[in-house]
Scaffold this motif. Structure first.
Motif, PDB file in Angstrom:
ATOM      1  N   MET A 148      -3.398  13.479  -0.425  1.00  0.00           N
ATOM      2  CA  MET A 148      -3.766  14.893  -0.405  1.00  0.00           C
ATOM      3  C   MET A 148      -3.962  15.263   1.041  1.00  0.00           C
ATOM      4  O   MET A 148      -4.640  14.551   1.800  1.00  0.00           O
ATOM      5  CB  MET A 148      -5.030  15.160  -1.202  1.00  0.00           C
ATOM      6  CG  MET A 148      -5.360  16.648  -1.200  1.00  0.00           C
ATOM      7  SD  MET A 148      -6.374  17.138  -2.612  1.00  0.00           S
ATOM      8  CE  MET A 148      -7.842  16.233  -2.222  1.00  0.00           C
ATOM      9  N   VAL A 205      -6.102  12.463   2.713  1.00  0.00           N
ATOM     10  CA  VAL A 205      -6.964  11.762   1.756  1.00  0.00           C
ATOM     11  C   VAL A 205      -6.053  10.859   0.935  1.00  0.00           C
ATOM     12  O   VAL A 205      -5.162  11.323   0.224  1.00  0.00           O
ATOM     13  CB  VAL A 205      -7.729  12.745   0.845  1.00  0.00           C
ATOM     14  CG1 VAL A 205      -8.585  11.980  -0.156  1.00  0.00           C
ATOM     15  CG2 VAL A 205      -8.602  13.677   1.680  1.00  0.00           C
ATOM     16  N   TYR A 206      -6.282   9.561   1.088  1.00  0.00           N
ATOM     17  CA  TYR A 206      -5.411   8.537   0.500  1.00  0.00           C
ATOM     18  C   TYR A 206      -5.750   8.425  -0.988  1.00  0.00           C
ATOM     19  O   TYR A 206      -6.823   7.970  -1.361  1.00  0.00           O
ATOM     20  CB  TYR A 206      -5.734   7.239   1.202  1.00  0.00           C
ATOM     21  CG  TYR A 206      -4.644   6.204   1.313  1.00  0.00           C
ATOM     22  CD1 TYR A 206      -3.324   6.458   1.000  1.00  0.00           C
ATOM     23  CD2 TYR A 206      -4.960   4.928   1.790  1.00  0.00           C
ATOM     24  CE1 TYR A 206      -2.358   5.474   1.146  1.00  0.00           C
ATOM     25  CE2 TYR A 206      -4.005   3.951   1.939  1.00  0.00           C
ATOM     26  CZ  TYR A 206      -2.698   4.226   1.615  1.00  0.00           C
ATOM     27  OH  TYR A 206      -1.748   3.246   1.771  1.00  0.00           O
ATOM     28  N   MET A 207      -4.849   8.837  -1.856  1.00  0.00           N
ATOM     29  CA  MET A 207      -5.143   8.825  -3.295  1.00  0.00           C
ATOM     30  C   MET A 207      -4.580   7.601  -3.997  1.00  0.00           C
ATOM     31  O   MET A 207      -5.105   7.181  -5.030  1.00  0.00           O
ATOM     32  CB  MET A 207      -4.598  10.088  -3.929  1.00  0.00           C
ATOM     33  CG  MET A 207      -5.217  11.352  -3.335  1.00  0.00           C
ATOM     34  SD  MET A 207      -4.538  12.826  -4.106  1.00  0.00           S
ATOM     35  CE  MET A 207      -5.163  12.656  -5.771  1.00  0.00           C
TER      36      MET A 207
END
Lengths: 138, 138
Positions: free
Chosen positions: B135, B79-81
């Motif tokens: 994440m 999950v690209y934060m």
């Protein structure tokens, strides 16, 4: 193509543009970026994730930010030095997204600008937050 | 699509991939990103700039970084934060660019990774520098 001279810009000045990304645009972006992550393309796979539905590639939204900076505001003469991106919430297909680029700092001596760059949905929820550093030598 | 579990990753582990962007790819990216800045598309206009030649859209390179993270390394479950990008030098068309994604921090408790993300040319010159926050919950 717009052109703004740094001398004429003020902190707080901004430019806004609306975008709606269709699934076809997402497929095109996948091909060109070589990013075929199913979260962007496969409804069933996306349903298994925290987002429940397919989401737009974050970098497509970042590309719109970049396009505004280079073409519209400040526009011609902008040299893109840096961009921070914080992905806060999902951008869904076929939903309106408002991209806003706002002047937050001006350094006339170095001819540099700091710009706040945000993407929000129609409910004013912040989806992408960040800022850009631009040299404006026109 | 690759899948790396956070427990199996180590600081210093990396993934590299080479890209060569053609002018046709630049034109395609301009259409999809709506970024028709002549510096990317018009040889004569680009000749007047500090870069002397047309340059590749920085966000196309950033899209490759994003694609590697989501698809290859760490891959599935990422999950690209966030992503920071510092544009240090021009990426020219038809030149080889090496994109490298390297683990620099691992937070097992929060399931978060910090990744250094760089683009270099064949002469090992740093063109884009930055890092990504991911994440990894797979």
């Amino acid at each position: 193509m717009a052109k703004n001279k740094i001398e004429n810009l003020e902190v707080g000045q901004y430019y806004e543009q609306e975008f709606v990304v269709t699934e076809e645009m997402g497929e095109e972006f996948a091909k060109i970026s070589k990013d075929f992550n199913p979260i962007h393309l496969d409804e069933k796979a996306a349903a298994q994730t925290r987002f429940k539905k397919k989401i737009v590639h974050g970098m497509l939204m970042a590309s719109y930010i970049s396009g505004i900076i280079g073409n519209e505001f400040p526009g011609e003469g902008s040299v893109y030095m840096g961009q921070n991106l914080s992905f806060r919430g999902p951008v869904y297909y076929n939903n309106k997204v408002i991209v806003r680029v706002e002047v937050t700092e001006i350094n006339l001596e170095k001819k540099r600008l700091k710009l706040s760059t945000t993407c929000r949905n129609e409910n004013e929820e912040l989806l992408i937050l960040g800022d850009a550093l631009v040299m404006l030598d026109n």
